[in-house]
Design a protein around this motif. Structure first.
Motif, PDB file in Angstrom:
ATOM      1  N   VAL A  79      16.866   8.171  42.698  1.00 23.37           N
ATOM      2  CA  VAL A  79      16.272   9.475  42.430  1.00 23.37           C
ATOM      3  C   VAL A  79      15.434   9.346  41.162  1.00 23.37           C
ATOM      4  CG1 VAL A  79      18.292  10.302  41.140  1.00 23.37           C
ATOM      5  CG2 VAL A  79      16.711  11.950  42.168  1.00 23.37           C
ATOM      6  N   TYR A  80      14.338  10.093  41.119  1.00 23.22           N
ATOM      7  CA  TYR A  80      13.394   9.991  40.016  1.00 23.22           C
ATOM      8  C   TYR A  80      13.192  11.355  39.366  1.00 23.22           C
ATOM      9  CZ  TYR A  80      12.194   5.776  42.674  1.00 23.22           C
ATOM     10  OH  TYR A  80      12.251   4.587  43.359  1.00 23.22           O
ATOM     11  N   LEU A  81      12.785  11.291  38.109  1.00 25.82           N
ATOM     12  CA  LEU A  81      12.336  12.494  37.421  1.00 25.82           C
ATOM     13  C   LEU A  81      11.045  12.149  36.694  1.00 25.82           C
ATOM     14  CD1 LEU A  81      13.035  15.486  36.788  1.00 25.82           C
ATOM     15  CD2 LEU A  81      13.980  14.654  34.615  1.00 25.82           C
ATOM     16  N   GLN A  82       9.941  12.635  37.233  1.00 28.84           N
ATOM     17  CA  GLN A  82       8.647  12.452  36.587  1.00 28.84           C
ATOM     18  C   GLN A  82       8.459  13.590  35.590  1.00 28.84           C
ATOM     19  OE1 GLN A  82       6.203   9.983  36.949  1.00 28.84           O
ATOM     20  NE2 GLN A  82       5.243  11.031  35.218  1.00 28.84           N
ATOM     21  N   MET A  83       8.230  13.230  34.339  1.00 25.82           N
ATOM     22  CA  MET A  83       8.093  14.234  33.285  1.00 25.82           C
ATOM     23  C   MET A  83       6.720  14.105  32.657  1.00 25.82           C
ATOM     24  SD  MET A  83      11.864  14.053  31.505  1.00 25.82           S
ATOM     25  CE  MET A  83      11.596  12.436  30.824  1.00 25.82           C
ATOM     26  N   ASN A  84       5.940  15.154  32.745  1.00 27.54           N
ATOM     27  CA  ASN A  84       4.590  15.192  32.189  1.00 27.54           C
ATOM     28  C   ASN A  84       4.509  16.243  31.086  1.00 27.54           C
ATOM     29  OD1 ASN A  84       3.784  13.282  34.144  1.00 27.54           O
ATOM     30  ND2 ASN A  84       3.287  14.917  35.602  1.00 27.54           N
ATOM     31  N   SER A  85       3.455  16.158  30.297  1.00 25.94           N
ATOM     32  CA  SER A  85       3.219  17.134  29.226  1.00 25.94           C
ATOM     33  C   SER A  85       4.470  17.318  28.370  1.00 25.94           C
ATOM     34  CB  SER A  85       2.772  18.474  29.814  1.00 25.94           C
ATOM     35  OG  SER A  85       1.610  18.310  30.583  1.00 25.94           O
ATOM     36  N   LEU A  86       5.053  16.221  27.961  1.00 22.36           N
ATOM     37  CA  LEU A  86       6.310  16.281  27.229  1.00 22.36           C
ATOM     38  C   LEU A  86       6.138  16.923  25.864  1.00 22.36           C
ATOM     39  CD1 LEU A  86       7.738  12.854  28.312  1.00 22.36           C
ATOM     40  CD2 LEU A  86       8.891  15.046  28.594  1.00 22.36           C
TER      41      LEU A  86
END
Length: 124
Positions: A79-86
């Motif tokens: 499972v993945y968690l793509q995190m943008n605009s951190l």
């Protein structure tokens, strides 16, 4: 028993991106809904996102909507968690968790297995 191992954390500047991964082993991965939680120093663990067994349904915490994306690859047991605009306030230890439930839960007590966590630090 399900073993979960997170990876992909690190130090990133505000506005940057990271992709967290959580590799599962043990029982059949596709039998579990998966979730991501986080815990910042001095704060309680909080829900981030969850995904159904087949990946067809997802839910997000308000702070994650529009910035984070949860996904899964059942063939890779990951499972993945793509995190943008951190943002600096995203700094925390991020945990993945597995649930035998048939619905998606936001409460950590309803998850059955947990990884050890991966540190995400966002600098300003």
């Amino acid at each position: 028993q399900v073993q979960l191992v997170e990876s992909g954390g690190g130090l990133v500047q505000a506005g940057g991106s990271l992709r967290l991964s959580c590799a599962a082993s043990g029982r059949t991965f596709s039998n579990y809904a998966m979730g991501w939680f986080r815990q910042a120093p001095g704060k309680e663990r909080e829900f981030v996102a969850a995904i159904s067994r087949n990946g067809g349904e997802t839910i997000y915490a308000d702070f994650a909507k529009g910035r984070f994306t949860i996904s899964r690859d059942n063939a890779k047991n990951t499972v993945y968690l793509q995190m943008n605009s951190l943002k600096p306030e995203d700094t925390a230890v991020y945990y993945c968790a597995a649930s035998r439930g048939v619905v998606l839960y936001t409460a950590s007590r309803l998850y059955d297995y947990w990884g050890q966590g991966t540190q995400v630090t966002v600098s300003s």
